[in-house]
Scaffold this motif. Sequence first.
Motif, PDB file in Angstrom:
ATOM      1  N   TYR A 159      51.847 -13.552   6.658  1.00 39.98           N
ATOM      2  CA  TYR A 159      51.930 -14.973   6.990  1.00 39.98           C
ATOM      3  C   TYR A 159      51.508 -15.217   8.434  1.00 39.98           C
ATOM      4  N   GLY A 160      51.917 -14.324   9.333  1.00 37.99           N
ATOM      5  CA  GLY A 160      51.543 -14.468  10.739  1.00 37.99           C
ATOM      6  C   GLY A 160      50.052 -14.359  10.973  1.00 37.99           C
ATOM      7  N   PHE A 161      49.359 -13.590  10.142  1.00 40.40           N
ATOM      8  CA  PHE A 161      47.905 -13.460  10.238  1.00 40.40           C
ATOM      9  C   PHE A 161      47.181 -14.742   9.839  1.00 40.40           C
ATOM     10  N   GLY A 162      47.900 -15.651   9.195  1.00 37.55           N
ATOM     11  CA  GLY A 162      47.259 -16.865   8.706  1.00 37.55           C
ATOM     12  C   GLY A 162      46.693 -16.713   7.313  1.00 37.55           C
ATOM     13  N   CYS A 163      47.069 -15.646   6.599  1.00 35.40           N
ATOM     14  CA  CYS A 163      46.586 -15.423   5.230  1.00 35.40           C
ATOM     15  C   CYS A 163      47.311 -16.384   4.294  1.00 35.40           C
ATOM     16  N   PRO A 215      40.959  -6.405  15.162  1.00 32.45           N
ATOM     17  CA  PRO A 215      42.316  -6.135  15.644  1.00 32.45           C
ATOM     18  C   PRO A 215      42.910  -7.375  16.303  1.00 32.45           C
ATOM     19  N   ALA A 216      44.148  -7.658  15.973  1.00 31.61           N
ATOM     20  CA  ALA A 216      44.826  -8.816  16.560  1.00 31.61           C
ATOM     21  C   ALA A 216      44.973  -8.621  18.068  1.00 31.61           C
ATOM     22  N   ASN A 217      44.740  -9.682  18.807  1.00 33.16           N
ATOM     23  CA  ASN A 217      44.880  -9.614  20.262  1.00 33.16           C
ATOM     24  C   ASN A 217      46.328  -9.655  20.711  1.00 33.16           C
ATOM     25  N   ILE A 218      47.220 -10.003  19.795  1.00 35.95           N
ATOM     26  CA  ILE A 218      48.650  -9.968  20.091  1.00 35.95           C
ATOM     27  C   ILE A 218      49.317  -9.041  19.081  1.00 35.95           C
ATOM     28  N   PRO A 219      50.298  -8.272  19.516  1.00 39.21           N
ATOM     29  CA  PRO A 219      50.905  -7.285  18.620  1.00 39.21           C
ATOM     30  C   PRO A 219      52.108  -7.805  17.837  1.00 39.21           C
ATOM     31  N   GLU A 220      52.368  -9.106  17.885  1.00 38.47           N
ATOM     32  CA  GLU A 220      53.644  -9.623  17.380  1.00 38.47           C
ATOM     33  C   GLU A 220      53.501 -10.488  16.137  1.00 38.47           C
ATOM     34  N   LEU A 221      52.492 -10.240  15.304  1.00 37.36           N
ATOM     35  CA  LEU A 221      52.256 -11.150  14.190  1.00 37.36           C
ATOM     36  C   LEU A 221      53.337 -11.091  13.109  1.00 37.36           C
ATOM     37  N   THR A 222      54.055  -9.983  13.006  1.00 38.06           N
ATOM     38  CA  THR A 222      55.180  -9.936  12.066  1.00 38.06           C
ATOM     39  C   THR A 222      56.240 -10.950  12.488  1.00 38.06           C
ATOM     40  N   ALA A 223      56.633 -10.890  13.750  1.00 38.75           N
ATOM     41  CA  ALA A 223      57.637 -11.833  14.255  1.00 38.75           C
ATOM     42  C   ALA A 223      57.099 -13.262  14.251  1.00 38.75           C
ATOM     43  N   ILE A 224      55.810 -13.430  14.562  1.00 38.97           N
ATOM     44  CA  ILE A 224      55.213 -14.768  14.531  1.00 38.97           C
ATOM     45  C   ILE A 224      55.317 -15.358  13.130  1.00 38.97           C
ATOM     46  N   GLY A 225      54.978 -14.571  12.111  1.00 39.16           N
ATOM     47  CA  GLY A 225      55.075 -15.052  10.740  1.00 39.16           C
ATOM     48  C   GLY A 225      56.485 -15.462  10.377  1.00 39.16           C
ATOM     49  N   THR A 226      57.465 -14.653  10.793  1.00 39.65           N
ATOM     50  CA  THR A 226      58.871 -14.984  10.528  1.00 39.65           C
ATOM     51  C   THR A 226      59.266 -16.274  11.223  1.00 39.65           C
ATOM     52  N   GLU A 242      59.285 -23.911   9.466  1.00 36.48           N
ATOM     53  CA  GLU A 242      59.076 -24.699   8.248  1.00 36.48           C
ATOM     54  C   GLU A 242      60.399 -24.904   7.513  1.00 36.48           C
ATOM     55  N   GLY A 243      61.241 -23.874   7.534  1.00 33.66           N
ATOM     56  CA  GLY A 243      62.525 -23.960   6.850  1.00 33.66           C
ATOM     57  C   GLY A 243      63.449 -25.001   7.428  1.00 33.66           C
ATOM     58  N   VAL A 244      63.289 -25.300   8.719  1.00 33.04           N
ATOM     59  CA  VAL A 244      64.129 -26.307   9.358  1.00 33.04           C
ATOM     60  C   VAL A 244      63.444 -27.673   9.385  1.00 33.04           C
ATOM     61  N   GLY A 245      62.221 -27.728   8.805  1.00 33.25           N
ATOM     62  CA  GLY A 245      61.531 -29.004   8.681  1.00 33.25           C
ATOM     63  C   GLY A 245      60.638 -29.383   9.837  1.00 33.25           C
ATOM     64  N   HIS A 246      60.285 -28.410  10.696  1.00 36.40           N
ATOM     65  CA  HIS A 246      59.425 -28.692  11.848  1.00 36.40           C
ATOM     66  C   HIS A 246      58.327 -27.624  11.939  1.00 36.40           C
ATOM     67  N   PRO A 247      57.295 -27.710  11.091  1.00 34.66           N
ATOM     68  CA  PRO A 247      56.223 -26.707  11.126  1.00 34.66           C
ATOM     69  C   PRO A 247      55.574 -26.630  12.504  1.00 34.66           C
ATOM     70  N   ILE A 248      55.193 -25.409  12.890  1.00 32.99           N
ATOM     71  CA  ILE A 248      54.529 -25.163  14.170  1.00 32.99           C
ATOM     72  C   ILE A 248      53.117 -24.653  13.896  1.00 32.99           C
ATOM     73  N   ALA A 249      52.144 -25.205  14.573  1.00 34.21           N
ATOM     74  CA  ALA A 249      50.758 -24.756  14.424  1.00 34.21           C
ATOM     75  C   ALA A 249      50.528 -23.529  15.301  1.00 34.21           C
ATOM     76  N   PHE A 250      49.920 -22.508  14.697  1.00 31.15           N
ATOM     77  CA  PHE A 250      49.626 -21.289  15.450  1.00 31.15           C
ATOM     78  C   PHE A 250      48.387 -20.631  14.860  1.00 31.15           C
ATOM     79  N   THR A 251      47.417 -20.331  15.707  1.00 37.12           N
ATOM     80  CA  THR A 251      46.199 -19.671  15.254  1.00 37.12           C
ATOM     81  C   THR A 251      46.034 -18.346  15.992  1.00 37.12           C
ATOM     82  N   PRO A 252      46.150 -17.208  15.299  1.00 36.98           N
ATOM     83  CA  PRO A 252      46.004 -15.909  15.968  1.00 36.98           C
ATOM     84  C   PRO A 252      44.566 -15.671  16.416  1.00 36.98           C
ATOM     85  N   GLU A 253      44.414 -14.871  17.460  1.00 42.07           N
ATOM     86  CA  GLU A 253      43.088 -14.506  17.960  1.00 42.07           C
ATOM     87  C   GLU A 253      42.852 -13.024  17.731  1.00 42.07           C
TER      88      GLU A 253
END
Length: 472
Positions: free
Chosen positions: A235-239, A416-427, A433-444
């Motif tokens: 999910y953090g990868f944007g898949c 390769p992701a430029n940031i190593p935290e995509l697991t935590a980002i996805g979570t 989203e679960g609290v009703g406030h989606p956040i936009a994030f685009t990995p590089e």
Amino acid sequence: MSVIAIDQGTTSTRSLKLNEDGQYSITHSIAHEQHYPQPGWVEHDPEELIRNIQACINASGKVDAIGIDNQGESCLAWDAETKEALTSVIVWQDKRTSNVIEKLKQEDHEETTLAKAGLPLDPYFSASKLGWIIKNSPEAKEAQSRGKLRLGTTDAFFLDRLTGKCVTDITTASRTSLMNLRTHQWDEELCALFGVPMNSLPDIVPTTGNFGTIQTDNGPVPVTASIVDQQAALYGFGCRKEGDGKITFGTGAFALMVTGSELHHRPDLGLLPTVAWQKHGEAPVYALDGGVYTASAALNWAKGLGLFEKFEDINQFTSHAAIDQGLVFVPALSGLGCPHWDDKARGSWMGLSLDHEPQQLIQAILEGIAFRAAEIWNAMQQCVASTGPVPVDGGMSQNAYFIQFLSDCLGRTVQPANIPELTAIGTALLAAEGVGHPIAFTPEFGKHVPMVDRSAGYQKFQKAVGMSRNWS
């Protein structure tokens, strides 16, 4: 508005804070001890994990919601009344149930697990570990006699202990070999097969929703997402659409590819159908999964042997690839996962000569991990065609030699992701989203294009894999 993700992994627990503008920071990180009480056994202290989760939450300041990702197949028993752990966490790498699994295979039960859970018989999954607990833990037996036994993966223990809700999300349940992939409920036949009492298991719920509230140093905070770490990374990868996939190189290496609303059963390719996520009020999204048991763990092992001193020393090499010098390494130090599913395979260097030096041994390890990842990705292509670049993350994704070799093996661009935290980002994104406030994030991402045809080396590696199988 801000949320935190608790990334409870195999070797550490870390917290990531994500703000509504898409900016993030790591607020805390704590390693935990690995316990090896017997050969093939791997355990964690559940109380240590709970303390580390609480420390990570409290270090993050005031937030609006929490998401937690977990190790997946790691599991334990605890008391339903006191919420105290009754056993150690049996980690996904643990092989203590190999004999049980072999017996079930001989009795032709694998057809049942493949048909219902979508998973082969392997000690990697939670079912046989939970069955082992029932048979071998006096504390678990005593709690069962009182009707107070809880059995499950670590996420359910964390939630029951911290929020009072004994639930597991559907992605984690899909990794146990006890959930029917079509009904999304615990399967009576599978539970009976492994000797796991259904009434001790947590309820299965979607990935986002109301998981209860954790009391923190900064007041009560709702938990709004719970998910397996690899699905969180996806999910953090944007898949999001069919054919989107990624490979994460951590302790092991794990490839996931979204298949959308379709559940792909391809046991002939050794691929595992799984649940990618299920948002509250929506149907599940499915994926294909393939795992390599040993990735960075093989490098840590080699470092412990003294083959190199610093990880910076193995990012580039002046010599030709080890495979071009006739040297192959099969990274089966904990057996072979997808697509072979052979827990009796063992790691091996093949083609060793007096001319080889430590750097060639390290090159061969890196190349062997790349070849194993290529095996899985190539199998996935037979199910869901994907022509785009292959995004990757994890510690090994920062190794230039490894990523270039992987690109050569796959014959396609690797990013390769430029940031190593995509697991935590996805979570964190799912928690928002679960609290009703989606956040936009685009990995590089970075970019490595194939430069050498590795098809001949791939065939040589396949031959070496065949020789490493059924060794123990």
